[in-house]
Design a protein around this motif. Structure first.
Motif, PDB file in Angstrom:
ATOM      1  N   ARG A   1      71.199  23.378  28.908  1.00 28.23           N
ATOM      2  CA  ARG A   1      70.580  22.120  28.482  1.00 28.23           C
ATOM      3  C   ARG A   1      70.430  22.123  26.970  1.00 28.23           C
ATOM      4  O   ARG A   1      70.423  23.172  26.327  1.00 28.23           O
ATOM      5  N   GLU A   2      70.247  20.930  26.401  1.00 24.76           N
ATOM      6  CA  GLU A   2      69.959  20.843  24.972  1.00 24.76           C
ATOM      7  C   GLU A   2      69.010  19.690  24.722  1.00 24.76           C
ATOM      8  O   GLU A   2      68.857  18.795  25.562  1.00 24.76           O
ATOM      9  N   ALA A   3      68.369  19.716  23.566  1.00 21.16           N
ATOM     10  CA  ALA A   3      67.450  18.649  23.135  1.00 21.16           C
ATOM     11  C   ALA A   3      66.330  18.394  24.144  1.00 21.16           C
ATOM     12  O   ALA A   3      65.991  17.258  24.434  1.00 21.16           O
ATOM     13  N   ILE A   4      65.768  19.451  24.706  1.00 26.79           N
ATOM     14  CA  ILE A   4      64.611  19.292  25.588  1.00 26.79           C
ATOM     15  C   ILE A   4      63.367  19.233  24.699  1.00 26.79           C
ATOM     16  O   ILE A   4      63.155  20.097  23.850  1.00 26.79           O
ATOM     17  N   LEU A   5      62.558  18.188  24.904  1.00 27.71           N
ATOM     18  CA  LEU A   5      61.376  17.951  24.074  1.00 27.71           C
ATOM     19  C   LEU A   5      60.128  17.800  24.925  1.00 27.71           C
ATOM     20  O   LEU A   5      60.211  17.553  26.114  1.00 27.71           O
ATOM     21  N   ILE A   6      59.000  17.893  24.258  1.00 25.37           N
ATOM     22  CA  ILE A   6      57.744  17.442  24.845  1.00 25.37           C
ATOM     23  C   ILE A   6      57.423  16.150  24.114  1.00 25.37           C
ATOM     24  O   ILE A   6      57.199  16.157  22.909  1.00 25.37           O
ATOM     25  N   HIS A   7      57.512  15.016  24.817  1.00 29.40           N
ATOM     26  CA  HIS A   7      57.283  13.723  24.156  1.00 29.40           C
ATOM     27  C   HIS A   7      56.586  12.765  25.112  1.00 29.40           C
ATOM     28  O   HIS A   7      56.533  13.013  26.305  1.00 29.40           O
ATOM     29  N   PRO A   8      56.038  11.647  24.587  1.00 24.61           N
ATOM     30  CA  PRO A   8      55.265  10.750  25.433  1.00 24.61           C
ATOM     31  C   PRO A   8      56.115   9.962  26.428  1.00 24.61           C
ATOM     32  O   PRO A   8      57.218   9.528  26.104  1.00 24.61           O
ATOM     33  N   ALA A   9      55.592   9.792  27.645  1.00 25.25           N
ATOM     34  CA  ALA A   9      56.182   8.943  28.689  1.00 25.25           C
ATOM     35  C   ALA A   9      55.144   8.851  29.802  1.00 25.25           C
ATOM     36  O   ALA A   9      54.401   9.806  30.032  1.00 25.25           O
ATOM     37  N   ASN A  10      55.108   7.707  30.470  1.00 22.51           N
ATOM     38  CA  ASN A  10      54.175   7.543  31.583  1.00 22.51           C
ATOM     39  C   ASN A  10      54.875   7.424  32.938  1.00 22.51           C
ATOM     40  O   ASN A  10      54.224   7.370  33.963  1.00 22.51           O
ATOM     41  N   ASN A  11      56.221   7.403  32.918  1.00 25.41           N
ATOM     42  CA  ASN A  11      56.986   7.321  34.153  1.00 25.41           C
ATOM     43  C   ASN A  11      58.243   8.179  34.005  1.00 25.41           C
ATOM     44  O   ASN A  11      59.159   7.828  33.265  1.00 25.41           O
ATOM     45  N   ALA A  12      58.268   9.306  34.714  1.00 28.29           N
ATOM     46  CA  ALA A  12      59.354  10.276  34.555  1.00 28.29           C
ATOM     47  C   ALA A  12      60.721   9.675  34.892  1.00 28.29           C
ATOM     48  O   ALA A  12      61.682   9.849  34.151  1.00 28.29           O
ATOM     49  N   MET A  13      60.820   8.959  36.006  1.00 27.80           N
ATOM     50  CA  MET A  13      62.117   8.440  36.443  1.00 27.80           C
ATOM     51  C   MET A  13      62.673   7.409  35.464  1.00 27.80           C
ATOM     52  O   MET A  13      63.881   7.318  35.282  1.00 27.80           O
ATOM     53  N   LYS A  14      61.795   6.629  34.817  1.00 27.38           N
ATOM     54  CA  LYS A  14      62.253   5.580  33.902  1.00 27.38           C
ATOM     55  C   LYS A  14      62.424   6.078  32.476  1.00 27.38           C
ATOM     56  O   LYS A  14      63.251   5.568  31.739  1.00 27.38           O
TER      57      LYS A  14
ATOM     58  N   THR B   1      49.048   8.424  32.921  1.00 28.31           N
ATOM     59  CA  THR B   1      48.515   7.464  31.956  1.00 28.31           C
ATOM     60  C   THR B   1      48.225   8.141  30.621  1.00 28.31           C
ATOM     61  O   THR B   1      48.079   9.361  30.556  1.00 28.31           O
ATOM     62  N   GLU B   2      48.129   7.319  29.595  1.00 30.66           N
ATOM     63  CA  GLU B   2      47.720   7.725  28.249  1.00 30.66           C
ATOM     64  C   GLU B   2      48.485   8.961  27.753  1.00 30.66           C
ATOM     65  O   GLU B   2      47.903   9.928  27.289  1.00 30.66           O
ATOM     66  N   SER B   3      49.801   8.864  27.822  1.00 26.26           N
ATOM     67  CA  SER B   3      50.653   9.990  27.437  1.00 26.26           C
ATOM     68  C   SER B   3      50.502  10.346  25.960  1.00 26.26           C
ATOM     69  O   SER B   3      50.424  11.527  25.605  1.00 26.26           O
ATOM     70  N   ARG B   4      50.451   9.328  25.101  1.00 31.30           N
ATOM     71  CA  ARG B   4      50.377   9.605  23.662  1.00 31.30           C
ATOM     72  C   ARG B   4      49.094  10.372  23.315  1.00 31.30           C
ATOM     73  O   ARG B   4      49.105  11.295  22.497  1.00 31.30           O
ATOM     74  N   LYS B   5      47.990   9.995  23.963  1.00 28.43           N
ATOM     75  CA  LYS B   5      46.706  10.667  23.739  1.00 28.43           C
ATOM     76  C   LYS B   5      46.798  12.149  24.152  1.00 28.43           C
ATOM     77  O   LYS B   5      46.340  13.031  23.433  1.00 28.43           O
ATOM     78  N   ALA B   6      47.429  12.409  25.304  1.00 30.16           N
ATOM     79  CA  ALA B   6      47.590  13.784  25.786  1.00 30.16           C
ATOM     80  C   ALA B   6      48.512  14.579  24.854  1.00 30.16           C
ATOM     81  O   ALA B   6      48.259  15.749  24.556  1.00 30.16           O
ATOM     82  N   LEU B   7      49.577  13.924  24.377  1.00 27.99           N
ATOM     83  CA  LEU B   7      50.504  14.585  23.460  1.00 27.99           C
ATOM     84  C   LEU B   7      49.787  14.978  22.164  1.00 27.99           C
ATOM     85  O   LEU B   7      49.982  16.084  21.660  1.00 27.99           O
TER      86      LEU B   7
END
Length: 134
Positions: free
Chosen positions: A74-87, A106-112
């Motif tokens: 794999r490449e370019a795996i990140l930890i970034h904001p999202a609230n729906n994995a499939m989308k 919910t509130e992905s940016r806050k958790a990030l």
């Protein structure tokens, strides 16, 4: 010798997504959402369990993020904001404040921001930060 710090990601696997919780020294930092486990197939699966060294990565789209290099196949795996994995995810890990279902939260940016504050403070103390996924 750099100090090593390990974040632990405990996962629960579901058909619609993989949910998890990241702990540091026994304390819960945030929940996570990822794609379902599909044998590490690029862009449709979460990454395999294991221990990964985290690194700062700069991306045109996401700016500076926590990267997870050295994931097999794999490449370019990140930890970034999202609230729906499939989308919104293609193999990356998204921190969320609360889990609302398989692969959703919910509130992905806050958790990030909370996770980044911790990881960056460890990096600032010249530490190496690892993510242990199990």
């Amino acid at each position: 010798m750099k100090t090593q710090h390990t974040l632990v990601l405990q996962r629960t696997y579901g058909a619609q997504g993989t949910n998890g919780t990241i702990y540091y020294e026994g304390e819960k930092i945030c929940h996570t959402i990822e794609l379902p486990d599909k044998d590490n197939i690029q862009r449709i699966s979460c990454i395999p369990q294991g221990r990964y060294k985290l690194e700062k990565r700069k991306y045109p789209k996401h700016g500076e993020q926590i990267g997870i290099p050295n994931v097999l196949g794999r490449e370019a795996i990140l930890i970034h904001p999202a609230n729906n994995a499939m989308k919104e995810l293609m193999g990356c890990i998204a921190p969320v404040t609360a889990l609302t279902g398989e692969g959703t939260g919910t509130e992905s940016r806050k958790a990030l921001n909370k996770l980044k504050a911790l990881v960056y403070s460890l990096w600032d103390m010249e530490g190496e930060v690892f993510l242990l996924i199990r």
